[in-house]
Design a protein around this motif. Structure first.
Motif, mmCIF file in Angstrom:
data_model
loop_
_atom_site.group_PDB
_atom_site.id
_atom_site.type_symbol
_atom_site.label_atom_id
_atom_site.label_comp_id
_atom_site.label_asym_id
_atom_site.label_seq_id
_atom_site.Cartn_x
_atom_site.Cartn_y
_atom_site.Cartn_z
ATOM 1 N N GLY A 190 -8.185 -16.342 59.177
ATOM 2 C CA GLY A 190 -6.923 -16.242 58.445
ATOM 3 C C GLY A 190 -6.206 -17.565 58.303
ATOM 4 O O GLY A 190 -6.515 -18.531 59.002
ATOM 5 N N PRO A 191 -5.220 -17.599 57.412
ATOM 6 C CA PRO A 191 -4.846 -16.539 56.481
ATOM 7 C C PRO A 191 -5.941 -16.274 55.439
ATOM 8 O O PRO A 191 -6.587 -17.193 54.962
ATOM 9 N N HIS A 225 2.412 -4.977 58.814
ATOM 10 C CA HIS A 225 3.736 -5.337 58.297
ATOM 11 C C HIS A 225 3.544 -6.257 57.106
ATOM 12 O O HIS A 225 2.809 -7.253 57.185
ATOM 13 N N ALA A 226 4.181 -5.922 55.980
ATOM 14 C CA ALA A 226 4.069 -6.721 54.759
ATOM 15 C C ALA A 226 5.459 -7.070 54.246
ATOM 16 O O ALA A 226 6.420 -6.335 54.461
ATOM 17 N N ALA A 271 0.917 -10.098 54.362
ATOM 18 C CA ALA A 271 0.867 -9.014 55.341
ATOM 19 C C ALA A 271 0.198 -9.493 56.622
ATOM 20 O O ALA A 271 -0.610 -10.426 56.614
ATOM 21 N N GLY A 272 0.541 -8.833 57.712
ATOM 22 C CA GLY A 272 -0.099 -9.063 58.999
ATOM 23 C C GLY A 272 -0.602 -7.752 59.562
ATOM 24 O O GLY A 272 0.062 -6.718 59.434
ATOM 25 N N ILE A 273 -1.780 -7.764 60.174
ATOM 26 C CA ILE A 273 -2.373 -6.561 60.771
ATOM 27 C C ILE A 273 -2.643 -6.831 62.242
ATOM 28 O O ILE A 273 -3.421 -7.732 62.577
ATOM 29 N N ALA A 274 -2.006 -6.056 63.108
ATOM 30 C CA ALA A 274 -2.275 -6.126 64.548
ATOM 31 C C ALA A 274 -3.116 -4.918 64.930
ATOM 32 O O ALA A 274 -2.651 -3.775 64.829
ATOM 33 N N TYR A 275 -4.346 -5.151 65.342
ATOM 34 C CA TYR A 275 -5.237 -4.082 65.814
ATOM 35 C C TYR A 275 -5.044 -3.929 67.313
ATOM 36 O O TYR A 275 -5.267 -4.883 68.081
ATOM 37 N N LEU A 291 1.947 -12.329 62.449
ATOM 38 C CA LEU A 291 0.770 -12.518 61.606
ATOM 39 C C LEU A 291 1.157 -12.591 60.132
ATOM 40 O O LEU A 291 0.586 -13.366 59.362
ATOM 41 N N CYS A 292 2.133 -11.796 59.738
ATOM 42 C CA CYS A 292 2.637 -11.868 58.363
ATOM 43 C C CYS A 292 3.246 -13.242 58.104
ATOM 44 O O CYS A 292 3.030 -13.844 57.041
#
Length: 542
Positions: free
Chosen positions: A408-409, A222-223, A333-337, A354-355
């Motif tokens: 992060g960030p 999500h960005a 942006a946030g990245i969830a793996y 995370l974003c």
């Protein structure tokens, strides 16, 4: 988006049409095909439906009685010759929503006070937004339209009351009205996104039920743009009359163009796989996509960098930013793996948090963007703060107050040397990735050493320092290992309240694992980052 500038010297009424609770509507089901269709309905509500209503009302008129200023996904700004005409547009759009998108929250407001002086266009729009917000607070939720009664069969996908039956894989399932409507639009939504981002990358229409291709992990990204709302407010303060209308529409349209162009460029860098991407929301400055975990980090980092670069080179955006005194557009942006069958709504919520974490960069250097990521091994959804609580360990030796075991960030841009942003620069993390997982040279530390460091870091700073001394001696090149550990194991960073440190190593190991994949067929198909075997990946994750 579309933008038109109405003629001056008329009595005009602002009309604001918006959808609400978009995230709840799009992600009401964990079925990604339904998510795609719901996103398409929101897009059409602010664009196609509005245009159809305006064209019908203007048909046969010597001059347009309603003109579009901004038409975007889920939002439209119009100027109508009179309040009655404005209400006719709102009625047409909301009626269509009831028929084509049941469950979608959409409403419109017509400012009853006409604008007769072009200088009042901006203040009048502010007044219309205030009326819109007040009206939204009084209207009931769309969920009240479909109360669950004892004899109502629940929807297979959302739990809402079902109104129809639909087949999937040859088996009939009950569907709620909202799910059924989104299901019918899924192919149209997929095709629109594929036209923007590339047909090879986007999941084929016949495989939407299966989701993206992957090697054991998927990434939800999500960005969101930084400070975009402030720019729109500055436009209202800096321009008046027709200049305000022209710049408002041009900036809105340009923002959408920049977002699509940046994402298209990032996607185009992945040339070795197909069907790895499923875009759900790409509009304005918002992006939500599901993708194969292997290229996710580099795709996201490339998008954030390209967003700023493309915005800086866009004539309409550059002109507006220069006029309002803004340094430039950036994004976070946030990245969830997560595992492929992890509840999607939970994964999206984590990516959104995370974003938000990445947006710390706005307080440090507004010329840079950032991203944050997390690999979720748990099967139960939790907030980001709760997930990271065990990864925040106290200093056991009275020195640094605490250590944060994630990198992060991750800052993307050109941060000032020597500061907080520079310590989190993506180039530093990429160097760690190369040192631990490069294909040309042996890794600076063996996997057994990384496993030892992981256990030690979770025990506190004192134990981590002791372990680093041990693994440095064990390394094939002790001098290189010692230098690597000194630079990346625990990095001191400035803090407003108390000193803290962070680690790049565990996050880098997670990224290497994600880039390699864990499915049996993944092997070493990972490009630059992936060279670890399933056995060693499991060892580090233990």
């Amino acid at each position: 988006m579309s933008s038109q500038s109405p003629a001056s010297g008329k009595r005009r009424h602002w009309v604001v049409i918006e959808t609400g609770a978009n995230q709840a509507y799009v992600f009401a089901s964990n079925k990604q095909a339904v998510n795609v269709g719901a996103s398409e309905l929101i897009f059409q509500a602010g664009t196609g439906w509005v245009k159809d209503a305006v064209d019908k009302i203007n048909e046969g008129c010597p001059e347009p009685v309603v003109e579009i200023v901004v038409a975007a996904s889920g939002k439209a700004l119009l100027l109508a010759a009179d309040a009655h005409t404005g209400r006719a547009v709102v009625q047409a759009v909301t009626r269509r929503a009831l028929d084509d998108a049941p469950g979608l929250e959409i409403w419109g407001t017509v400012d009853p006070d006409p604008v007769t002086d072009d200088a009042d266009l901006s203040p009048a729009l502010t007044r219309a937004y205030q009326r819109q917000a007040a009206w939204r607070s009084r209207r009931p939720s769309p969920l009240l339209r479909h109360p669950t009664l004892p004899f109502t069969r629940p929807c297979h996908y959302s739990g809402q009351p079902s109104t129809a039956m639909g087949e999937e894989g040859g088996t009939p399932y009950p569907r709620a009205a909202s799910v059924d409507a989104a299901w019918r639009r899924r192919d149209a939504g997929r095709d629109r996104m594929a036209g923007k981002l590339g047909n090879e990358a986007v999941v084929d229409a016949t495989k939407l039920a299966d989701g993206v291709s992957h090697a054991g992990w998927v990434a939800v990204m999500h960005a969101d743009g930084n400070g975009i709302g402030g720019v729109f407010r500055s436009i209202a303060d800096s321009y008046a009359g027709e200049e305000f209308l022209a710049n408002l529409g041009a900036f809105s349209r340009a923002l959408d163009e920049v977002t699509v162009a940046a994402l298209r460029y990032a996607v185009a860098q992945v040339t070795d796989r197909t069907g790895w991407l499923l875009p759900l929301v790409v509009g304005g400055d918002d992006v939500t996509v599901v993708m194969d975990a292997r290229p996710a980090f580099e795709v996201t980092a490339t998008f954030v960098a390209k967003f700023a670069e493309t915005a800086a080179g866009h004539e309409a955006i550059s002109r507006v930013l220069a006029d309002v005194g803004h340094p430039g557009l950036t994004a976070c942006a946030g990245i969830a793996y997560v595992k492929p069958h992890y509840p999607f709504s939970e994964a999206y919520g984590l990516a959104e948090q995370l974003c938000g974490s990445a947006k710390q960069i706005k307080r440090v250097d507004e010329r840079c963007g950032a991203l944050d990521f997390h690999v979720l091994h748990d099967s139960v959804g939790q907030s980001l703060a709760r997930i990271r609580a065990p990864l925040t360990v106290p200093d056991g030796d009275g020195g640094v107050a605490e250590s944060r075991l994630w990198p992060g960030p991750v800052v993307i841009g050109a941060p000032q040397p020597g500061g907080w942003a520079d310590a989190h620069d993506v180039t530093r993390l990429r160097k760690v990735l190369e040192a631990l997982g490069g294909e040309d040279d042996p890794p600076v530390l063996a996997r057994g050493a990384l496993h030892r460091l992981r256990q030690a870091l979770l025990a506190g700073r004192t134990e981590a320092v002791r372990a680093s001394d041990q693994v440095g001696v064990w390394a094939a090149d002790p001098a290189a290992a010692r230098s690597f550990l000194d630079e990346n194991l625990l990095v001191a960073e400035p803090s407003a309240d108390r000193p803290v440190s962070f680690s790049r190593i565990l996050g880098a190991v997670d990224l290497i694992d994600m880039a390699a994949g864990t499915a049996p067929h993944a092997g070493r198909e990972s490009g630059r980052l992936g060279n670890s075997s399933p056995q060693t990946r499991q060892e580090v994750a233990a």
